[in-house]
Write a protein that holds these residues in place. Structure first.
Motif, PDB file in Angstrom:
ATOM      1  N   LEU A 177       6.319 135.804  69.603  1.00 11.69           N
ATOM      2  CA  LEU A 177       5.875 135.804  71.100  1.00 11.69           C
ATOM      3  C   LEU A 177       6.588 136.934  71.688  1.00 11.69           C
ATOM      4  N   GLU A 178       6.068 137.157  73.156  1.00 10.96           N
ATOM      5  CA  GLU A 178       6.766 138.141  74.101  1.00 10.96           C
ATOM      6  C   GLU A 178       7.582 137.517  74.902  1.00 10.96           C
ATOM      7  N   TRP A 179       8.910 138.139  74.640  1.00  8.71           N
ATOM      8  CA  TRP A 179       9.880 137.593  75.380  1.00  8.71           C
ATOM      9  C   TRP A 179      10.818 138.548  75.839  1.00  8.71           C
ATOM     10  N   SER A 180      11.098 138.499  77.062  1.00  7.36           N
ATOM     11  CA  SER A 180      12.067 139.674  77.798  1.00  7.36           C
ATOM     12  C   SER A 180      12.432 139.191  78.905  1.00  7.36           C
ATOM     13  N   LEU A 181      13.311 139.859  79.590  1.00  3.77           N
ATOM     14  CA  LEU A 181      13.905 139.586  80.770  1.00  3.77           C
ATOM     15  C   LEU A 181      12.881 139.353  82.005  1.00  3.77           C
ATOM     16  N   TRP A 182      11.604 139.879  81.912  1.00  8.95           N
ATOM     17  CA  TRP A 182      10.662 139.919  82.667  1.00  8.95           C
ATOM     18  C   TRP A 182       9.468 139.164  82.305  1.00  8.95           C
ATOM     19  N   THR A 183       9.537 138.605  80.921  1.00  5.91           N
ATOM     20  CA  THR A 183       8.427 137.833  80.476  1.00  5.91           C
ATOM     21  C   THR A 183       8.798 136.557  79.707  1.00  5.91           C
ATOM     22  N   ARG A 184       8.743 135.502  80.598  1.00  4.34           N
ATOM     23  CA  ARG A 184       9.691 134.310  80.081  1.00  4.34           C
ATOM     24  C   ARG A 184       8.688 132.957  80.312  1.00  4.34           C
ATOM     25  N   ASP A 185       7.160 133.375  80.179  1.00  7.00           N
ATOM     26  CA  ASP A 185       6.329 132.078  80.416  1.00  7.00           C
ATOM     27  C   ASP A 185       6.339 131.072  79.182  1.00  7.00           C
ATOM     28  N   SER A 205       8.201 143.037  72.270  1.00  2.56           N
ATOM     29  CA  SER A 205       8.230 143.683  73.483  1.00  2.56           C
ATOM     30  C   SER A 205       9.683 143.235  74.190  1.00  2.56           C
ATOM     31  N   PRO A 206      10.929 143.137  73.579  1.00  2.00           N
ATOM     32  CA  PRO A 206      11.965 142.674  74.271  1.00  2.00           C
ATOM     33  C   PRO A 206      12.443 143.632  75.373  1.00  2.00           C
ATOM     34  N   LEU A 207      12.162 144.826  75.304  1.00  2.00           N
ATOM     35  CA  LEU A 207      12.349 145.942  76.412  1.00  2.00           C
ATOM     36  C   LEU A 207      11.260 145.997  77.517  1.00  2.00           C
ATOM     37  N   GLY A 208      10.198 144.798  77.548  1.00  2.00           N
ATOM     38  CA  GLY A 208       9.363 145.054  78.465  1.00  2.00           C
ATOM     39  C   GLY A 208       8.496 146.345  78.294  1.00  2.00           C
ATOM     40  N   ARG A 209       8.066 146.637  76.854  1.00  3.79           N
ATOM     41  CA  ARG A 209       7.275 147.513  76.642  1.00  3.79           C
ATOM     42  C   ARG A 209       7.796 148.965  76.873  1.00  3.79           C
ATOM     43  N   GLY A 210       9.127 149.071  77.057  1.00  2.00           N
ATOM     44  CA  GLY A 210       9.764 150.047  77.499  1.00  2.00           C
ATOM     45  C   GLY A 210      10.258 150.244  78.864  1.00  2.00           C
ATOM     46  N   PHE A 211       9.675 149.598  79.508  1.00  2.00           N
ATOM     47  CA  PHE A 211      10.222 149.620  81.077  1.00  2.00           C
ATOM     48  C   PHE A 211      11.441 149.315  81.288  1.00  2.00           C
ATOM     49  N   LEU A 212      11.969 148.441  80.749  1.00  2.00           N
ATOM     50  CA  LEU A 212      13.544 147.999  80.812  1.00  2.00           C
ATOM     51  C   LEU A 212      14.488 149.012  80.241  1.00  2.00           C
ATOM     52  N   SER A 213      13.983 149.962  79.475  1.00  3.12           N
ATOM     53  CA  SER A 213      14.777 150.981  79.230  1.00  3.12           C
ATOM     54  C   SER A 213      14.773 152.048  80.125  1.00  3.12           C
ATOM     55  N   SER A 214      13.874 152.557  80.494  1.00  2.62           N
ATOM     56  CA  SER A 214      13.997 153.866  81.270  1.00  2.62           C
ATOM     57  C   SER A 214      12.952 153.776  82.316  1.00  2.62           C
ATOM     58  N   GLY A 215      12.531 152.522  82.879  1.00  2.40           N
ATOM     59  CA  GLY A 215      11.983 152.279  84.204  1.00  2.40           C
ATOM     60  C   GLY A 215      10.775 153.282  84.549  1.00  2.40           C
ATOM     61  N   PRO A 216      10.539 153.656  85.553  1.00  2.00           N
ATOM     62  CA  PRO A 216       9.251 154.480  86.117  1.00  2.00           C
ATOM     63  C   PRO A 216       9.086 155.787  85.361  1.00  2.00           C
ATOM     64  N   LYS A 217      10.148 156.285  84.733  1.00  2.00           N
ATOM     65  CA  LYS A 217      10.155 157.722  83.919  1.00  2.00           C
ATOM     66  C   LYS A 217       9.175 157.446  82.726  1.00  2.00           C
ATOM     67  N   GLN A 262      20.197 148.388  76.267  1.00  2.00           N
ATOM     68  CA  GLN A 262      21.188 147.528  75.365  1.00  2.00           C
ATOM     69  C   GLN A 262      21.460 146.150  76.231  1.00  2.00           C
ATOM     70  N   LEU A 263      21.544 146.095  77.556  1.00  2.00           N
ATOM     71  CA  LEU A 263      21.784 145.082  78.325  1.00  2.00           C
ATOM     72  C   LEU A 263      20.474 144.292  78.309  1.00  2.00           C
ATOM     73  N   ALA A 264      19.181 144.677  78.463  1.00  2.00           N
ATOM     74  CA  ALA A 264      17.868 143.902  78.567  1.00  2.00           C
ATOM     75  C   ALA A 264      17.785 143.075  76.927  1.00  2.00           C
ATOM     76  N   LEU A 265      18.328 143.898  75.997  1.00  2.70           N
ATOM     77  CA  LEU A 265      18.382 143.465  74.637  1.00  2.70           C
ATOM     78  C   LEU A 265      19.248 142.367  74.443  1.00  2.70           C
ATOM     79  N   ALA A 266      20.576 142.580  74.999  1.00  2.00           N
ATOM     80  CA  ALA A 266      21.513 141.505  74.814  1.00  2.00           C
ATOM     81  C   ALA A 266      21.241 140.440  75.557  1.00  2.00           C
ATOM     82  N   TRP A 267      20.565 140.405  76.557  1.00  2.00           N
ATOM     83  CA  TRP A 267      19.950 139.013  77.189  1.00  2.00           C
ATOM     84  C   TRP A 267      19.181 138.407  75.994  1.00  2.00           C
TER      85      TRP A 267
END
Length: 341
Positions: A177-185, A205-217, A262-267
């Motif tokens: 299932l999709e589970w990350s800091l911003w997908t917790r349903d 997608s534990p890194l929010g499809r990459g967004f939690l790694s590098s944000g808007p970039k 690393q922080l998002a994955l550690a969560w």
């Protein structure tokens, strides 16, 4: 660093505590990446101790399984745990979800051929077919286990009730299932159900499809064919609010001396020893960074602080567009309706 091993589910499967999602090497995240580079990455992952590799027949379609088949030649197969999936196909350009017995068997046998293996360690139903009772799909999967073609059965994006019905036919080893800091349903119902039944949890997608790694970039650099371009959370009206989440995660990562990924994955790792995140990457340096997450320790206070950054009301936009199938669409007819046909 030595990668820890965990027991995934209660049926005997053991995997590396972090896996490798292979989808982006071949599909959906822009054009396919150079095959020699991807094979080198796969070999590097296995040598590093990340032995749990995740693919699906729909990635390409088929090309990701073929890629893994090439990478697993020469004695590599014995060193790793291989997961693939069935259930999504394209017919006349339209996506079709199938779970009927004939399709389950044909899909499995085709995956084995493409992968060049005798068996798959973990075989998931990628999406649940609303027209076929889950008991019928599971009945065929159970036969494939008995024949030695698959070792363990998994479900992906399945509701709690579907998981219970499936597990009653044959034990489910893992739910993806999709589970990350911003997908917790899934935390409300699905994850407690898995834990009650002794089912392992694989977080994609534990890194929010990459967004939690590098944000808007990350969003700025998406290729034209990248399906993330159309995801609700990355549309301008939502993105400007979601950027704040990344900025806060990034600030905490700086304080802790790690990267935001690393922080998002550690969560995710701190959710429990029954959880295996499978971040995907196409670059060895990003892979090395991801396994560094296993060394990041978080206090309960830090966990709570992180969760406050990405609370349900702070995250803007759904995780998928309205046309996508998720666990919310995974109910199937009762078995009695199938027998009556």
């Amino acid at each position: 660093m030595a990668i820890p091993r965990i027991k995934l589910g209660s049926q005997g499967l053991e995997v590396s505590a972090q896996g490798l999602g292979c989808m982006g090497m071949s599909a959906f995240y822009g054009p396919p990446k150079p095959e020699p580079d991807m094979i080198a990455l796969i070999h590097h992952a296995i040598e590093s101790g990340v032995t749990f590799l995740d693919t699906s027949d729909i990635y390409g379609p088929f090309t990701n399984e073929l890629l893994l088949g090439k990478a697993l030649q020469g004695g590599v197969r014995e060193k790793m745990e291989l997961a693939t999936k069935f259930g999504i196909s394209f017919a006349d350009g339209k996506r079709v979800i199938r779970g009927d017995p004939a399709y389950v068997r044909a899909a499995c046998e085709a995956s084995l051929r493409r992968l060049g293996v005798d068996f798959v360690d973990l075989y998931y139903q990628h999406r649940v077919d609303n027209n076929v009772p889950i008991e019928v799909t599971m009945g065929e999967l159970k036969k494939l286990v008995e024949e030695g073609k698959i070792k363990y059965i998994g479900l992906s994006e399945a509701s709690a009730s579907t998981i219970r019905r499936a597990h009653a036919v044959h034990p489910i080893t893992a739910v993806q299932l999709e589970w990350s800091l911003w997908t917790r349903d899934a935390e409300e119902d699905i994850i407690p159900t898995c834990r009650e039944l002794g089912i392992g949890i694989v977080a994609y997608s534990p890194l929010g499809r990459g967004f939690l790694s590098s944000g808007p970039k990350m969003v700025d650099n998406l290729a034209e064919q990248d399906f993330r371009k159309n995801m609700p959370r990355f549309q301008p009206e939502n993105l400007e609010k979601n950027i704040v989440i990344f900025e806060r995660v990034n600030a905490m990562a700086t304080r802790k001396g790690c990267t935001p990924s690393q922080l998002a994955l550690a969560w995710v790792h701190h959710q429990g020893s029954d959880v295996c995140p499978i971040p995907g990457t196409t670059k060895i340096e990003n892979f090395n960074q991801n396994i560094g997450a296993l060394s990041v320790k978080l206090t309960p206070e830090e966990m709570a602080e992180l969760e406050s950054y990405a609370s349900a009301d702070a995250v803007k936009g759904d995780r998928y567009g309205s046309a996508a199938n998720t666990w919310k669409d995974s109910e199937t007819p009762p078995l009695s309706s199938w027998k009556a046909q």
